[in-house]
Write a protein that holds these residues in place. Structure first.
Motif, PDB file in Angstrom:
ATOM      1  N   UNK A 199       0.843  -1.283   0.052  1.00 11.72           N
ATOM      2  CA  UNK A 199      -0.031   0.098  -0.117  1.00 11.72           C
ATOM      3  C   UNK A 199       0.794   1.431  -0.049  1.00 11.72           C
ATOM      4  N   UNK A 200       0.539   2.417  -0.541  1.00  6.89           N
ATOM      5  CA  UNK A 200       1.119   3.565  -0.799  1.00  6.89           C
ATOM      6  C   UNK A 200       0.016   4.618  -0.533  1.00  6.89           C
ATOM      7  N   UNK A 201       0.614   5.920  -0.670  1.00  6.74           N
ATOM      8  CA  UNK A 201       0.032   7.323  -0.625  1.00  6.74           C
ATOM      9  C   UNK A 201       0.370   8.032  -1.859  1.00  6.74           C
ATOM     10  N   UNK A 202      -0.203   8.973  -1.949  1.00  6.64           N
ATOM     11  CA  UNK A 202       0.270   9.843  -3.155  1.00  6.64           C
ATOM     12  C   UNK A 202       0.875  11.209  -3.063  1.00  6.64           C
ATOM     13  N   UNK A 203       1.765  11.802  -3.331  1.00  9.08           N
ATOM     14  CA  UNK A 203       2.767  12.887  -2.961  1.00  9.08           C
ATOM     15  C   UNK A 203       3.313  13.529  -4.102  1.00  9.08           C
ATOM     16  N   UNK A 204       3.296  14.797  -4.095  1.00  8.32           N
ATOM     17  CA  UNK A 204       4.041  15.757  -4.879  1.00  8.32           C
ATOM     18  C   UNK A 204       5.519  16.195  -4.343  1.00  8.32           C
ATOM     19  N   UNK A 205       6.551  15.734  -5.014  1.00  8.39           N
ATOM     20  CA  UNK A 205       7.762  16.460  -4.716  1.00  8.39           C
ATOM     21  C   UNK A 205       7.941  17.723  -5.458  1.00  8.39           C
ATOM     22  N   UNK A 206       8.551  18.724  -4.603  1.00 10.17           N
ATOM     23  CA  UNK A 206       8.786  19.995  -5.426  1.00 10.17           C
ATOM     24  C   UNK A 206      10.106  20.182  -5.189  1.00 10.17           C
ATOM     25  N   UNK A 207      11.007  20.832  -6.079  1.00 16.13           N
ATOM     26  CA  UNK A 207      12.343  21.251  -5.822  1.00 16.13           C
ATOM     27  C   UNK A 207      12.673  22.254  -6.959  1.00 16.13           C
ATOM     28  N   UNK A 208      13.713  22.971  -6.701  1.00 18.56           N
ATOM     29  CA  UNK A 208      14.285  24.107  -7.711  1.00 18.56           C
ATOM     30  C   UNK A 208      15.128  23.297  -8.515  1.00 18.56           C
ATOM     31  N   UNK A 209      15.472  23.879  -9.769  1.00 20.76           N
ATOM     32  CA  UNK A 209      16.612  23.433 -10.668  1.00 20.76           C
ATOM     33  C   UNK A 209      16.780  24.628 -11.479  1.00 20.76           C
ATOM     34  N   UNK A 210      18.142  25.112 -11.399  1.00 21.11           N
ATOM     35  CA  UNK A 210      18.399  26.262 -12.036  1.00 21.11           C
ATOM     36  C   UNK A 210      17.397  27.456 -11.868  1.00 21.11           C
ATOM     37  N   UNK A 211      16.919  27.521 -10.711  1.00 20.15           N
ATOM     38  CA  UNK A 211      16.154  28.411 -10.204  1.00 20.15           C
ATOM     39  C   UNK A 211      14.586  28.364 -10.772  1.00 20.15           C
ATOM     40  N   UNK A 212      14.294  27.229 -11.582  1.00 19.94           N
ATOM     41  CA  UNK A 212      12.862  27.070 -11.993  1.00 19.94           C
ATOM     42  C   UNK A 212      12.488  26.122 -11.106  1.00 19.94           C
ATOM     43  N   UNK A 213      10.914  26.118 -10.622  1.00 17.99           N
ATOM     44  CA  UNK A 213      10.244  25.298  -9.712  1.00 17.99           C
ATOM     45  C   UNK A 213       9.736  24.048 -10.660  1.00 17.99           C
ATOM     46  N   UNK A 214      10.310  22.747 -10.294  1.00 21.87           N
ATOM     47  CA  UNK A 214       9.919  21.598 -11.103  1.00 21.87           C
ATOM     48  C   UNK A 214       9.477  20.666 -10.031  1.00 21.87           C
ATOM     49  N   UNK A 215       8.841  19.584 -10.279  1.00 23.69           N
ATOM     50  CA  UNK A 215       8.425  18.466  -9.394  1.00 23.69           C
ATOM     51  C   UNK A 215       7.481  17.278 -10.094  1.00 23.69           C
ATOM     52  N   UNK A 216       7.367  16.408  -9.463  1.00 23.07           N
ATOM     53  CA  UNK A 216       6.531  15.323  -9.871  1.00 23.07           C
ATOM     54  C   UNK A 216       5.812  14.461  -8.772  1.00 23.07           C
ATOM     55  N   UNK A 217       4.854  13.772  -9.268  1.00 29.34           N
ATOM     56  CA  UNK A 217       4.053  12.874  -8.423  1.00 29.34           C
ATOM     57  C   UNK A 217       5.010  11.837  -7.911  1.00 29.34           C
ATOM     58  N   UNK A 218       4.703  11.111  -6.664  1.00 23.45           N
ATOM     59  CA  UNK A 218       5.307   9.819  -6.497  1.00 23.45           C
ATOM     60  C   UNK A 218       4.550   9.044  -5.487  1.00 23.45           C
ATOM     61  N   UNK A 219       4.522   7.912  -5.451  1.00 22.32           N
ATOM     62  CA  UNK A 219       3.728   7.190  -4.454  1.00 22.32           C
ATOM     63  C   UNK A 219       4.877   6.619  -3.543  1.00 22.32           C
ATOM     64  N   UNK A 220       6.066   6.218  -4.041  1.00 23.41           N
ATOM     65  CA  UNK A 220       6.763   5.553  -3.190  1.00 23.41           C
ATOM     66  C   UNK A 220       7.583   6.426  -2.295  1.00 23.41           C
ATOM     67  N   UNK A 221       6.717   6.686  -1.288  1.00 23.30           N
ATOM     68  CA  UNK A 221       7.438   7.429   0.070  1.00 23.30           C
ATOM     69  C   UNK A 221       7.102   6.915   1.166  1.00 23.30           C
ATOM     70  N   UNK A 222       8.063   6.754   2.208  1.00 29.78           N
ATOM     71  CA  UNK A 222       7.712   6.214   3.616  1.00 29.78           C
ATOM     72  C   UNK A 222       8.688   6.903   4.824  1.00 29.78           C
ATOM     73  N   UNK A 223       8.439   6.842   5.797  1.00 26.78           N
ATOM     74  CA  UNK A 223       8.861   7.212   6.897  1.00 26.78           C
ATOM     75  C   UNK A 223       9.832   5.998   7.261  1.00 26.78           C
ATOM     76  N   UNK A 224      11.105   6.510   7.740  1.00 27.31           N
ATOM     77  CA  UNK A 224      12.269   5.610   7.886  1.00 27.31           C
ATOM     78  C   UNK A 224      12.497   5.613   9.440  1.00 27.31           C
ATOM     79  N   UNK A 225      12.601   6.770   9.940  1.00 31.07           N
ATOM     80  CA  UNK A 225      13.063   7.095  11.576  1.00 31.07           C
ATOM     81  C   UNK A 225      12.122   7.984  12.073  1.00 31.07           C
ATOM     82  N   UNK A 226      12.348   8.114  13.366  1.00 31.01           N
ATOM     83  CA  UNK A 226      11.300   8.999  14.089  1.00 31.01           C
ATOM     84  C   UNK A 226      12.059  10.055  14.931  1.00 31.01           C
ATOM     85  N   UNK A 227      13.078   9.785  15.912  1.00 27.07           N
ATOM     86  CA  UNK A 227      13.691  10.654  16.683  1.00 27.07           C
ATOM     87  C   UNK A 227      14.275  11.942  15.896  1.00 27.07           C
TER      88      UNK A 227
END
Ligand code: FMN
Length: 214
Positions: A10-38
């Motif tokens: 099972x998965x959720x859905x997310x939008x990753x956002x980042x800058x590249x050469x000053x431009x805002x880019x991004x994409x959808x991912x489902x493969x995201x999970x939490x690894x650690x808590x502290x």
């Protein structure tokens, strides 16, 4: 080996956002999970062909917007089926900069801002391991991958790690089926043509982008 068993992860859905050469880019991912808590860390798998991976590697910082069931579905169409290489994905929705990274405007369950700690090469994909440095509250019910498939009837492109090749070739039924050439959404009618004013519920393009299949 029956790879269909993998569909039960099972998965959720997310939008990753980042800058590249000053431009805002991004994409959808489902493969995201939490690894650690502290020290909170998450992992995201990004395809090597995705422009967003280049941005994340360059800037080492990205946003992760958690898609809700009632997030505008055309966000998934635009961020999940088009490339930032040749498209300004934020144009239609607007963008705000939070902690130096771009976030697409709209309704989301929340946002995480993360800083890349390490990357792991996984042949076609890179696993990005990042420390969460800030969070932004949102609201709504997080959209699961199952909801995306079963309620929105969405598909995924080949770059998604969970691309379902077999499901792209669904058996023909008695109805007429029309496929969107942008996001591969399949609209079914009970034998009639698509209405003149038909708009893709996932990516928002008009009827001219649909062709009959089967
Ligand atoms: C439902 C869905 C899930 C996706 N999951 C992933 C994923 O986990 N990792 C990935 O790299 N791409 C995934 N994608 C594909 C990218 O969003 C897509 O290839 C996008 O066009 C890349 O854009 P970019 O070139 O601007 O980075 C997914 C797409 C959809 C629609």
């Amino acid at each position: 080996m029956d790879l269909k068993v993998l569909y039960k992860l099972t998965y959720g859905l997310y939008v990753v956002g980042a800058f590249k050469d000053g431009r805002a880019v991004g994409c959808v991912v489902n493969t995201c999970f939490q690894i650690t808590n502290d020290v909170p860390r998450v992992a995201v798998a990004l395809n090597k062909n995705n422009y967003t991976l280049e941005a994340v590697k360059e800037n080492k910082r990205f946003s992760l917007s958690i898609i809700a069931e009632d997030t505008d579905p055309s966000v998934i169409g635009r961020f999940g089926f088009m490339s930032s290489r040749d498209t300004d994905k934020y144009e239609a929705f607007g963008m705000e900069v939070i902690d130096y990274v771009p976030c697409v405007k709209g309704k989301f369950c929340g946002r995480l801002i993360a800083e890349v700690e390490q990357t792991v090469d996984c042949s076609t994909h890179v696993l990005v391991i990042a420390r969460v440095v800030d969070t932004v509250e949102g609201n709504g019910v997080p959209m699961t991958y199952a909801y995306y498939h079963n309620v929105i009837k969405g598909k995924e492109p080949k770059n998604a790690p969970t691309y379902r090749a077999e499901e792209a070739e669904v058996a023909a039924g008695p109805k007429r089926r029309f496929e969107c050439d942008v996001c591969f959404y399949v609209a079914e009618t009970d034998g009639s043509d698509l209405p003149e004013d038909f708009v893709c519920p996932v990516c928002g393009v008009d009827r001219s982008h649909f062709h009959e299949i089967d």
